[in-house]
Design a protein around this motif. Structure first.
Motif, PDB file in Angstrom:
ATOM      1  N   LEU A 177       0.854  -1.186   0.000  1.00 18.52           N
ATOM      2  CA  LEU A 177       0.000   0.000   0.000  1.00 18.52           C
ATOM      3  C   LEU A 177       0.894   1.241   0.000  1.00 18.52           C
ATOM      4  N   THR A 180       2.532   7.989   2.166  1.00 16.79           N
ATOM      5  CA  THR A 180       3.174   9.303   2.048  1.00 16.79           C
ATOM      6  C   THR A 180       3.112  10.011   3.388  1.00 16.79           C
ATOM      7  N   THR A 190       8.169   8.884   1.161  1.00 15.53           N
ATOM      8  CA  THR A 190       7.212   8.026   0.473  1.00 15.53           C
ATOM      9  C   THR A 190       7.725   6.590   0.505  1.00 15.53           C
ATOM     10  N   THR A 192       6.058   2.167   0.746  1.00 15.74           N
ATOM     11  CA  THR A 192       4.898   1.277   0.789  1.00 15.74           C
ATOM     12  C   THR A 192       4.928   0.493   2.097  1.00 15.74           C
ATOM     13  N   ASP A 244      -0.821   9.579   4.625  1.00 11.50           N
ATOM     14  CA  ASP A 244      -1.782   8.948   3.725  1.00 11.50           C
ATOM     15  C   ASP A 244      -1.338   7.515   3.460  1.00 11.50           C
ATOM     16  N   HIS A 246      -2.622   4.576   1.107  1.00  9.74           N
ATOM     17  CA  HIS A 246      -3.579   4.298   0.029  1.00  9.74           C
ATOM     18  C   HIS A 246      -4.402   3.055   0.370  1.00  9.74           C
ATOM     19  N   GLY A 247      -5.717   3.201   0.287  1.00 12.29           N
ATOM     20  CA  GLY A 247      -6.611   2.093   0.578  1.00 12.29           C
ATOM     21  C   GLY A 247      -7.066   2.024   2.020  1.00 12.29           C
ATOM     22  N   SER A 250      -6.269   8.388   5.925  1.00 13.61           N
ATOM     23  CA  SER A 250      -5.292   9.386   6.346  1.00 13.61           C
ATOM     24  C   SER A 250      -5.435   9.698   7.832  1.00 13.61           C
TER      25      SER A 250
END
Length: 265
Positions: A177, A180, A190, A192, A244, A246-247, A250
């Motif tokens: 995922l 950030t 940044t 994953t 953040d 992703h998925g 935040s």
């Protein structure tokens, strides 16, 4: 056991954490076993003061960080209720030494886990996952420390923020995922979630092993911080932090100017 007075080590670190005062490292006499003894003494003190245990937090869940430190296992610390700040809340700058931010994900345990039972899989106990932000703050001078030093200092734990929980089970995909970390709107790190032991589920299994070794409680409802998904970033001159995932969503945190702070979160 080293020749150090472990109660005295706990005294020094408790004062450093309470006052935001940097201290010297303890040196080679402090062993890893000693360090976890000191860490537990600090938790016992906080509980005696009325703090409520929330759950464990993991450190060194990056394989690159493990190699850098010459270790082959994660480290574990503890979280209590007054360390938590709601998403959108404010962090006081007072009594912080070297504050840094790390983007993470958090798991929630839906039932008690017995880490001494090899058939009790911690992954099966998870009922929710959320984006998270941890503020770490080493109490050692110049942010320099050995592995036992950082363990004794409760793995540099300071504050944490957890976003909205989403239902999860062992089939929920939490690897790869994008993550950030933004300071004052600018992306500074940044990565994953695969940086967390290739898959954050792996971090949970490592936690179970460490919990059995060092007698960490894994009760239902516990929050588990899985470890940093990127390098930590200094927040000395920052007023706003956003993570953040992703998925997942935040989390945000404001940092109060020193002159506006009247109480410590």
């Amino acid at each position: 056991m080293s020749s150090l007075d472990l109660s005295g080590v706990a005294d020094i670190l408790a004062t450093a954490q309470r006052t935001g005062t940097a201290v010297d490292q303890f040196g080679a006499e402090l062993t890893l076993t000693d360090a976890y003894t000191v860490q537990r003494a600090l938790l016992d003190r906080r509980r005696a003061e009325g703090a409520v245990y929330v759950g464990p937090k993991l450190g060194f869940t990056s394989r690159a960080k493990m190699a850098q430190m010459g270790v082959d296992e994660v480290i574990v610390g503890w979280l209590v209720d007054d360390m938590q700040i709601p998403s959108g809340g404010t962090l006081a700058r007072e009594r912080l030494v070297h504050p840094r931010a790390e983007p993470e994900i958090a798991f929630r345990l839906g039932r008690d886990v017995d880490p001494t039972d090899p058939d009790d899989d911690i992954v099966d106990a998870v009922d929710a996952v959320a984006p998270a932000l941890e503020i770490i703050d080493s109490r050692y001078r110049n942010f320099r420390f050995s592995l036992p030093d950082v363990v004794a200092d409760n793995t540099s734990a300071c504050r944490f923020v957890v976003g909205a929980w989403q239902p999860a089970d062992p089939t929920t995909e939490v690897a790869d995922l994008p993550v950030t970390l933004r300071l004052d709107g600018e992306p500074v790190e940044t990565g994953t979630t695969s940086a967390i032991l290739d898959d954050p589920w792996n971090a949970l299994r490592e936690l179970s092993t460490m919990a059995a070794r060092y007698d960490f409680a894994l009760p239902g409802g516990a929050v588990v911080l899985a470890g940093g998904a990127t390098a930590a970033a200094s927040i000395d001159s920052c007023a706003h932090i956003r993570v953040d995932v992703h998925g997942l969503g935040s989390v945000t945190l404001d940092i109060a100017p020193r002159e506006q702070v009247r109480t410590v979160d």
